[in-house]
Design a protein around this motif. Structure first.
Motif, PDB file in Angstrom:
ATOM      1  N   ARG A  79     -13.913   0.879  19.456  1.00 36.06           N
ATOM      2  CA  ARG A  79     -14.299  -0.449  19.913  1.00 36.06           C
ATOM      3  C   ARG A  79     -15.231  -1.069  18.886  1.00 36.06           C
ATOM      4  N   ARG A 135     -18.008  -4.166  17.768  1.00 38.18           N
ATOM      5  CA  ARG A 135     -18.976  -5.179  18.191  1.00 38.18           C
ATOM      6  C   ARG A 135     -19.506  -5.889  16.955  1.00 38.18           C
ATOM      7  N   THR A 186     -15.886 -10.459  20.140  1.00 36.07           N
ATOM      8  CA  THR A 186     -16.651  -9.239  19.854  1.00 36.07           C
ATOM      9  C   THR A 186     -18.136  -9.502  19.662  1.00 36.07           C
ATOM     10  N   ALA A 236     -18.729  -4.658  22.753  1.00 32.99           N
ATOM     11  CA  ALA A 236     -17.783  -3.874  21.954  1.00 32.99           C
ATOM     12  C   ALA A 236     -16.430  -3.834  22.660  1.00 32.99           C
ATOM     13  N   ARG A 237     -15.362  -4.132  21.929  1.00 33.00           N
ATOM     14  CA  ARG A 237     -14.025  -4.178  22.517  1.00 33.00           C
ATOM     15  C   ARG A 237     -13.038  -3.473  21.594  1.00 33.00           C
ATOM     16  N   ILE A 292      -9.088  -6.996  22.573  1.00 31.82           N
ATOM     17  CA  ILE A 292      -9.313  -8.255  21.854  1.00 31.82           C
ATOM     18  C   ILE A 292      -8.031  -9.080  21.809  1.00 31.82           C
TER      19      ILE A 292
END
Length: 217
Positions: A123, A125, A147, A151-152, A157
Motif C-alpha cells: 500500500r 501513501r 493516496t 495508504a492504499r 486506487i
C-alpha cells in the motif's frame, strides 16, 4: 464483471462565511481543478451543498445545514482540528479533499476487490506532492489525491479513481523513484477477520469543527 459506475450529478460545495473575493478566487481555482477531478463539482450558495468549507478565522458562520460534512480552513491550520485546510485555499489540498469526498460516496464500484489470499499486499501513501505535478497526466493527479490521506493498494486506487491499474503502477513507480511515497507491506492471515468499518472521516471532523465553533451537538 466489474460493476458499472453510473453517472452522477455534480457535487456541490458551499463556503457560507467566505468573502466575495475569496469566492471569486475559489471559482478560478475550480476551473483549473475540474480537469483533474473524476466527478464534477460546482460552487453553490444555498443549503443544498454536499460539502461545506468554513473560514475558522472569521468566527461562526451562522446556522449550518444539518448532516452536511464541514471542513475548516485557517491561516494557521495547525492551531485547529486535524484536517483543517490552509487559507487561502491551496490547490493540492483542495484537490485531495474533493477527490476523497467524491470517493467516499457509496457506490457499487467503491469497494476494492479482495486481495489474493496468502499474498503480501503493498500500500502506498503520498508523503509530498511532487514539484510541477500540474504537468503530470490528469489521471495521475487522481492517484496523488487518493493516496494523500491514507495508504492504499494499487487495486484500491484504481477502483477509486477509475485510472487503469497499469497506469496507477507507473505513477507509483515515478513517486517511489523520487522518494515521495511511503510503501507499507501487509501480510494477510488466512484466519484474519475483516475489520469493522470505521466511522466516516468527514462526519467526525464536522462534529469537531462544530464544537470548535460553538454549535450544539
Amino acid at each position: 464483471m466489474a460493476a458499472l459506475r453510473m453517472p452522477r450529478r455534480a457535487y456541490r460545495l458551499a463556503c457560507p462565511n467566505f468573502g466575495a473575493d475569496e469566492i471569486k478566487a475559489l471559482r478560478s481555482m475550480f476551473s483549473l481543478l475540474q480537469q483533474h477531478l473524476k466527478q464534477p463539482w460546482e460552487i453553490v450558495q444555498d443549503a443544498e451543498a454536499d460539502l461545506l468549507i468554513v473560514n475558522l478565522d472569521a468566527g461562526p458562520p451562522g446556522s449550518l445545514p444539518p448532516e452536511v460534512p464541514v471542513i475548516g480552513c485557517a491561516l494557521k491550520p495547525r492551531q485547529h482540528p486535524s484536517g483543517t485546510l490552509h487559507r487561502p485555499l491551496r490547490a493540492g489540498e483542495l484537490l485531495a479533499l474533493l477527490t476523497e469526498r467524491a470517493a467516499s460516496a457509496p457506490t457499487t464500484a467503491d469497494a476494492p476487490p479482495p486481495s489474493t489470499e496468502g499474498l503480501a499486499e503493498r500500500r502506498f501513501r503520498l508523503l509530498a506532492w511532487p514539484a510541477g505535478f500540474e504537468q503530470w497526466p490528469a489521471g495521475w493527479h487522481r492517484v496523488l489525491a487518493a493516496t494523500s490521506r491514507e495508504a492504499r493498494s494499487p487495486v484500491d486506487i484504481a477502483a477509486r479513481t477509475g485510472v487503469p491499474e497499469a497506469e496507477v503502477g507507473r505513477c507509483l513507480d515515478r513517486l517511489d523513484s523520487e522518494g515521495l511515497v511511503e510503501v507499507l507491506v501487509f501480510h494477510p492471515r488466512p484466519d484474519a477477520k475483516a475489520p469493522a468499518p470505521r466511522p466516516g472521516r468527514w462526519s467526525g471532523l464536522a462534529a469537531r469543527v462544530g464544537l470548535l465553533l460553538g454549535f450544539p451537538r
